[in-house]
Design a protein around this motif. Structure first.
Motif, mmCIF file in Angstrom:
data_model
loop_
_atom_site.group_PDB
_atom_site.id
_atom_site.type_symbol
_atom_site.label_atom_id
_atom_site.label_comp_id
_atom_site.label_asym_id
_atom_site.label_seq_id
_atom_site.Cartn_x
_atom_site.Cartn_y
_atom_site.Cartn_z
ATOM 1 N N MET A 1 41.119 101.607 107.090
ATOM 2 C CA MET A 1 42.340 101.243 106.404
ATOM 3 C C MET A 1 43.534 101.748 107.198
ATOM 4 O O MET A 1 43.499 102.835 107.749
ATOM 5 C CB MET A 1 42.414 101.892 105.023
ATOM 6 C CG MET A 1 41.553 101.288 103.990
ATOM 7 S SD MET A 1 41.807 102.224 102.473
ATOM 8 C CE MET A 1 42.128 100.982 101.344
ATOM 9 N N THR A 2 44.529 100.954 107.116
ATOM 10 C CA THR A 2 45.733 101.404 107.793
ATOM 11 C C THR A 2 46.480 102.380 106.904
ATOM 12 O O THR A 2 46.211 102.482 105.699
ATOM 13 C CB THR A 2 46.656 100.211 108.125
ATOM 14 O OG1 THR A 2 47.088 99.632 106.919
ATOM 15 C CG2 THR A 2 45.952 99.212 108.990
ATOM 16 N N MET A 3 47.384 103.056 107.476
ATOM 17 C CA MET A 3 48.152 104.062 106.744
ATOM 18 C C MET A 3 48.971 103.415 105.618
ATOM 19 O O MET A 3 49.092 103.985 104.546
ATOM 20 C CB MET A 3 49.062 104.787 107.745
ATOM 21 C CG MET A 3 49.628 106.035 107.223
ATOM 22 S SD MET A 3 48.290 107.214 107.003
ATOM 23 C CE MET A 3 49.194 108.679 107.029
ATOM 24 N N LYS A 4 49.491 102.224 105.875
ATOM 25 C CA LYS A 4 50.306 101.529 104.882
ATOM 26 C C LYS A 4 49.461 101.187 103.644
ATOM 27 O O LYS A 4 49.895 101.394 102.508
ATOM 28 C CB LYS A 4 50.875 100.250 105.502
ATOM 29 C CG LYS A 4 52.212 99.843 104.973
ATOM 30 C CD LYS A 4 52.646 98.503 105.560
ATOM 31 C CE LYS A 4 53.636 98.725 106.677
ATOM 32 N NZ LYS A 4 54.209 97.459 107.160
ATOM 33 N N LEU A 6 46.689 102.641 102.653
ATOM 34 C CA LEU A 6 46.310 103.886 102.003
ATOM 35 C C LEU A 6 47.452 104.429 101.136
ATOM 36 O O LEU A 6 47.240 104.877 100.012
ATOM 37 C CB LEU A 6 45.906 104.917 103.066
ATOM 38 C CG LEU A 6 45.257 106.193 102.573
ATOM 39 C CD1 LEU A 6 43.965 105.862 101.817
ATOM 40 C CD2 LEU A 6 44.946 107.109 103.747
ATOM 41 N N PHE A 7 48.673 104.356 101.672
ATOM 42 C CA PHE A 7 49.843 104.790 100.923
ATOM 43 C C PHE A 7 50.022 103.958 99.654
ATOM 44 O O PHE A 7 50.281 104.489 98.576
ATOM 45 C CB PHE A 7 51.100 104.699 101.807
ATOM 46 C CG PHE A 7 52.347 105.107 101.086
ATOM 47 C CD1 PHE A 7 52.618 106.443 100.825
ATOM 48 C CD2 PHE A 7 53.256 104.150 100.667
ATOM 49 C CE1 PHE A 7 53.775 106.807 100.151
ATOM 50 C CE2 PHE A 7 54.405 104.504 99.986
ATOM 51 C CZ PHE A 7 54.673 105.848 99.732
ATOM 52 N N ILE A 8 49.872 102.650 99.757
ATOM 53 C CA ILE A 8 50.004 101.760 98.600
ATOM 54 C C ILE A 8 48.921 102.069 97.566
ATOM 55 O O ILE A 8 49.192 102.109 96.364
ATOM 56 C CB ILE A 8 49.965 100.278 99.045
ATOM 57 C CG1 ILE A 8 51.231 99.942 99.829
ATOM 58 C CG2 ILE A 8 49.826 99.353 97.850
ATOM 59 C CD1 ILE A 8 51.229 98.571 100.477
ATOM 60 N N LEU A 9 47.707 102.319 98.020
ATOM 61 C CA LEU A 9 46.617 102.659 97.111
ATOM 62 C C LEU A 9 46.931 103.940 96.326
ATOM 63 O O LEU A 9 46.763 103.986 95.110
ATOM 64 C CB LEU A 9 45.312 102.824 97.895
ATOM 65 C CG LEU A 9 44.098 103.242 97.081
ATOM 66 C CD1 LEU A 9 43.711 102.120 96.116
ATOM 67 C CD2 LEU A 9 42.939 103.581 97.997
ATOM 68 N N PHE A 10 47.414 104.969 97.019
ATOM 69 C CA PHE A 10 47.773 106.217 96.337
ATOM 70 C C PHE A 10 48.962 106.020 95.390
ATOM 71 O O PHE A 10 49.019 106.612 94.314
ATOM 72 C CB PHE A 10 48.071 107.326 97.342
ATOM 73 C CG PHE A 10 46.839 107.926 97.947
ATOM 74 C CD1 PHE A 10 45.810 108.400 97.146
ATOM 75 C CD2 PHE A 10 46.694 108.023 99.317
ATOM 76 C CE1 PHE A 10 44.664 108.952 97.700
ATOM 77 C CE2 PHE A 10 45.554 108.572 99.887
ATOM 78 C CZ PHE A 10 44.529 109.046 99.072
ATOM 79 N N ALA A 11 49.912 105.186 95.764
ATOM 80 C CA ALA A 11 51.077 104.923 94.914
ATOM 81 C C ALA A 11 50.639 104.238 93.611
ATOM 82 O O ALA A 11 51.077 104.602 92.525
ATOM 83 C CB ALA A 11 52.093 104.066 95.652
ATOM 84 N N VAL A 12 49.760 103.256 93.727
ATOM 85 C CA VAL A 12 49.266 102.549 92.535
ATOM 86 C C VAL A 12 48.452 103.495 91.657
ATOM 87 O O VAL A 12 48.593 103.500 90.426
ATOM 88 C CB VAL A 12 48.448 101.304 92.943
ATOM 89 C CG1 VAL A 12 47.725 100.701 91.747
ATOM 90 C CG2 VAL A 12 49.345 100.271 93.599
ATOM 91 N N ALA A 13 47.618 104.324 92.264
ATOM 92 C CA ALA A 13 46.816 105.282 91.501
ATOM 93 C C ALA A 13 47.721 106.279 90.784
ATOM 94 O O ALA A 13 47.487 106.634 89.623
ATOM 95 C CB ALA A 13 45.845 106.004 92.419
#
Length: 76
Positions: A1-4, A6-13
């Protein structure tokens, strides 16, 4: 996964956790409000019952006194 991604996944979580936390706070607030309303209703109901019982006792004693007065006046 790209960093972008991964960041979106953590933001949604994170938003999911915040939304769940707010929901339980709203439920606690609703329960507290319901409890306060139930308590107020119970107090008012008790007050009305006490007033009703007092008035009933006064009416009963007045009715008995009137009945005794009528009996004395008619000689029965």
């Amino acid at each position: 996964m790209t960093m972008k991604k991964l960041f979106i996944l953590f933001a949604v979580a994170s938003l999911g956790f915040v939304a769940c936390n707010n929901e339980s706070a709203a439920e606690a607030n609703a329960d507290s409000t319901k409890s306060a309303i139930d308590s107020t209703i119970s107090e008012k109901k008790d007050s009305v019952e006490q007033t009703s019982d007092s008035l009933k006792a006064k009416l009963d004693s007045t009715g008995s006194a009137a009945k005794d007065s009528v009996k004395a006046a008619t000689g029965h």
